[in-house]
Scaffold this active site. Structure first.
Site, PDB file in Angstrom:
ATOM      1  N   GLU A 501      23.551  19.219 128.879  1.00  0.00           N
ATOM      2  CA  GLU A 501      23.560  19.785 130.239  1.00  0.00           C
ATOM      3  C   GLU A 501      24.405  21.060 130.302  1.00  0.00           C
ATOM      4  OE1 GLU A 501      24.249  17.248 133.514  1.00  0.00           O
ATOM      5  OE2 GLU A 501      22.742  15.785 132.937  1.00  0.00           O
ATOM      6  N   GLY A 502      24.247  21.912 129.305  1.00  0.00           N
ATOM      7  CA  GLY A 502      25.003  23.156 129.242  1.00  0.00           C
ATOM      8  C   GLY A 502      26.239  22.969 128.401  1.00  0.00           C
TER       9      GLY A 502
END
Length: 838
Positions: A501-502
């Site tokens: 998620e990043g």
């Protein structure tokens, strides 16, 4: 003398008006009235009086819109447009995603604490509590993490069936579709408990309840899509995955090479206009077992079958796994934590247009859909899992440090170990506060996009520190994998949370401040929108209002920063709430300093600040520390202001605010314009760096609170799977810890009255107990109590060992033969009977 008094009056009056953010018109009128009195008094020199009247005239002219616009705003707007950095559509969508909450208050230099303190504390409904104490507890009891991670590399069929049957995949799905419809806080609490038992199970359940088909269908799907898929997802008839990340572009949606071409084709025997998909994805959780795939791709219509538009942009669709052309690859193996994750590909996959989530109306809206929902998912899945693992680590480490002895004392009594325990406690308290308060805000209607990035980055990083500290305390017990090791798999899973998620480096250096500075600042976004307004007349008027509001805001924050730094914020107005009041005041001080530094950086560096990632990251760190400290204070209020928890609050706030100070210091040290850096330092640190990290005495207090079964320990680790029962290591630790208060005085008596006097000569405790019983130092009941406690402690500190063939993935024939030929007395044995039987 009177001239000096007047000078001081003018100076202090200007400072007070600026500090209080009095409007320009009100300030002009007040200044005019004082100047008239000064002129009538006749005490000033003519030249000085004329200069002051000229200043007043200038101020009055600035209150006239037409004059201000003609001579200042319009010329500056032309320069501003040249300075304005370019912004892609994906960046614009990201900026507009979510809502501004407490993060916006921290940009003001004067947070409105009533806004935070008046927010309702997160609470579980009776139904949610029953789920946590019932199905969630039962699922934890069913989990054998060693069996899952080492023997099967998967969940057993009974666990899969229970997860689906009890609705663990349906926490975010409304009840009308057969889901549980849990609050964000309940969703978070479920993941926290599961993560304290098994990271693999927590990850498996997190994905369908986070950014994925169900979430996207709920917000953007057509009614037909919801009616078809949501009941099936709620029952577990469909297992979803979402495919965004690819081998070339990663998670950068703007660079996705996967394509969907509008064309004519055949689907299930009928000719129709649809989409021909070609894609390659990897790192897709649940892909190996998914029955329906959420897919992000770039949609185009080169033959204009749908109209004049050719390039639609990023689009999301739902595609059944059995659609011809889809290939599910073999599984990835994420650091010995084998949750279902793998690659998938599609070659000339033809699907109808109504497979687009939301239908053709949402074609090209995929990136906006993703970033809008990611802002909520980021606040829940990874932060909750990290918090659950940290709580379990603190719970286990506190007990282990009390039970494990070196040099005739618990290792937790050593100052070095106490310091580490305190750090673990403080970081876990910060994590739990941020998790619970922020999910409470989501339940209150907020969609906090910038706090989502903060929680994703900082809580997974704190989770990494807690895991490392727990390993230090446990030593060899922590590094030897096996059924008895309750830390190893969680430790191995930490980098996964850091990455997904990043990646955390990206989140810290680009997203937190990069998005926050524009999204949360009271004037920057207004200025940018005004500068881009196609209606020139309206644009210049809106720009003028925003510009002069911004100028006054910056000057006020400079003065507020200076005054609060000089006075250590002692006179800053905050709610009168007792012993935590000073921390509120210090956050006010750093808020003003941060807002001032942000404005100077954006004004002087402009679009170049976007490239100075280290500077942006440090400003983001300051913002994050203030946010997390605010969450700690609110969490303390939500829990009822327990006085015995004050050491946790003090350690957390002192650590966070000290780190905010140091990040501001490093920002100034590395600011490229050195004279301007010196000027900022005067307003931010006129007395130097005055804030200090927590004292050692506080570490000892925190360590004592987790070395014993205290109420603070229970609140800090609340929500984990700690039931005292066979098969639960945390329960065994708690049981032994609760017995330690009765056993330790007996052990001390053996040592003092027996070993030191020579009446007890044995080296090991079991033999010492027998000699102490024979010598009358212990009664039979006391000896039995101490023997039972020693047996429990040795069971806890014991580690597993294996034959080579048991731990080799593919044992060689000669190794098997060697093990078979080993003398019985020398054959390595597996110490855990339950695991051997499994």
């Amino acid at each position: 003398m009177s001239s000096v008094i007047w000078f001081v009056s003018f100076l202090f009056g200007a400072l007070i008006l600026t500090y209080q953010r009095v409007s320009l018109l009100a300030a002009s009128l007040i200044f005019g009235a004082v100047l008239l009195l000064y002129t009538l008094s006749g005490t000033g020199s003519p030249a000085w009086t004329i200069a002051l009247w000229a200043m007043l005239v200038s101020m009055m002219l600035l209150n006239i819109d037409s004059v201000r616009i003609r001579f200042i705003s319009r010329p500056f707007l032309r320069t501003y447009r040249r300075m304005l950095p370019s912004m892609s559509q994906t960046e614009k969508d990201a900026l507009e995603a979510g809502t501004v909450w407490w993060d916006g208050e921290l940009f003001t230099g004067g947070p409105d604490w009533e806004k935070l303190l008046s927010a309702a504390a997160p609470r579980l409904s009776a139904e949610e509590q029953a789920f946590l104490h019932g199905p969630c507890e039962d699922l934890c009891r069913m989990i054998d993490d060693w069996d899952i991670t080492h023997n099967r590399a998967d969940l057993p069929p009974s666990v899969w069936d229970y997860i689906k049957r009890k609705g663990f995949f349906a926490m975010i799905i409304p009840k009308k579709y057969g889901g549980l419809e849990f609050s964000a806080y309940a969703h978070s609490c479920v993941l926290t408990k599961l993560a304290s038992r098994s990271g693999v199970v927590a990850s498996t359940i997190a994905v369908p309840n986070s950014l994925g088909p169900a979430e996207l269908l709920l917000h953007y799907g057509t009614q037909a899509q919801r009616d078809h898929y949501l009941p099936r997802l709620a029952r577990g008839d469909e297992v979803p995955c979402f495919a965004l990340t690819g081998p070339r572009a990663g998670s950068d949606a703007g660079a996705i090479p996967d394509t969907g071409i509008v064309c004519k084709g055949s689907y299930q025997g009928r000719e129709t206009i649809g989409i021909r998909l070609n894609f390659t994805k990897r790192y897709i959780t649940l892909a190996p077992i998914a029955s329906v795939i959420g897919l992000a791709f770039r949609l185009s219509d080169p033959d204009r079958l749908l109209g004049e538009r050719i390039d639609y942009g990023i689009t999301c669709a739902l595609v059944p796994r059995d659609t011809p052309g889809i290939t599910i690859g073999r599984r990835h193996f994420p650091l010995n934590s084998p949750f279902q994750n793998g690659p998938l590909q599609g070659k000339d996959v033809f699907v109808p247009l109504d497979f687009i989530i939301g239908g053709m109306e949402m074609a090209g809206q995929g990136w906006r859909m993703l970033v809008e929902q990611l802002s909520v998912g980021r606040c829940i899945s990874l932060p909750s899992s990290a918090t659950g693992a940290a709580k379990a680590a603190v719970f286990a480490s506190g007990a282990y440090a009390r039970l494990r002895r070196q040099f005739n004392m618990p290792v937790g009594k050593f100052e070095g170990v106490a310091e580490v325990l305190a750090r673990m406690c403080g970081h876990t308290y910060i994590m739990d506060a941020a998790r619970s308060v922020t999910t409470g805000a989501i339940d209150g209607g907020e969609k906090p996009s910038v706090p989502a990035a903060m929680l994703k980055y900082h809580l997974t990083e704190y989770g990494r520190r807690v895991a490392n500290d727990a390993m230090d305390i446990h030593g060899g017990k922590g590094i030897c994998l096996g059924p008895r090791n309750y830390l190893g798999r969680s430790y191995q899973l930490v980098p996964v949370a850091i990455t997904v998620e990043g990646a955390n480096i990206l989140t810290r250096s680009l997203i937190i401040f990069g998005q926050g500075a524009i999204r949360c600042h009271p004037f920057v976004l207004r200025e940018m929108n005004a500068a881009r307004d196609k209606d020139k007349r309206r644009g210049v008027k809106e720009f003028d209002a925003a510009l002069f509001g911004h100028i006054g805001f910056t000057i006020s924050n400079a003065v507020r920063s200076l005054i609060m730094a000089l006075t250590l914020a002692r006179f800053s107005r905050v709610p009168p709430i007792g012993p935590t009041q000073r921390f509120y005041q210090h956050i006010n001080r750093f808020s003003a300093s941060f807002a001032f530094a942000t404005d100077v950086a954006m004004l002087t560096l402009g679009g170049y600040l976007k490239k100075k990632e280290s500077l942006s990251a440090r400003l983001g760190d300051v913002l994050s520390r203030m946010y997390l400290a605010s969450m700690v204070l609110k969490h303390y209020e939500n829990e009822g202001r327990h006085e015995e928890d004050l050491p946790l609050v003090e350690w957390s706030c002192r650590t966070l605010l000290y780190e905010a100070q140091e990040q501001l210091h490093m920002f100034l040290r590395n600011f490229p314009n050195r004279p301007l850096a010196a000027l900022m330092r005067f307003f931010i640190f006129p007395r130097g760096q005055t804030y200090h990290a927590p004292a050692d005495r506080l570490a000892h207090v925190l360590a004592e609170q987790v070395l014993r079964p205290t109420a603070t320990r229970d609140r800090l680790t609340a929500g984990i799977y700690r039931t005292i029962e066979p098969g639960n290591p945390l329960g065994m630790l708690q049981d032994a810890l609760e017995r330690a208060d009765g056993a330790e005085p007996l052990e001390k008596r053996v040592r003092v009255e027996g070993v030191k006097t020579g009446r007890v000569t044995a080296l090991e405790l079991p033999d010492q107990i027998r000699q102490a019983l024979a010598a009358g130092i212990l009664s039979e009941i006391e000896a039995a109590t101490l023997q039972d406690h020693d047996r429990r402690v040795m069971e806890i500190v014991r580690v597993d060992d294996f034959a080579t063939m048991e731990i080799a993935v593919q044992p060689r024939a000669e190794d098997t033969a060697m093990n078979s030929a080993s003398p019985a007395g020398n054959t390595p044995t597996h110490q855990n009977e339950a695991a051997s039987q499994a």
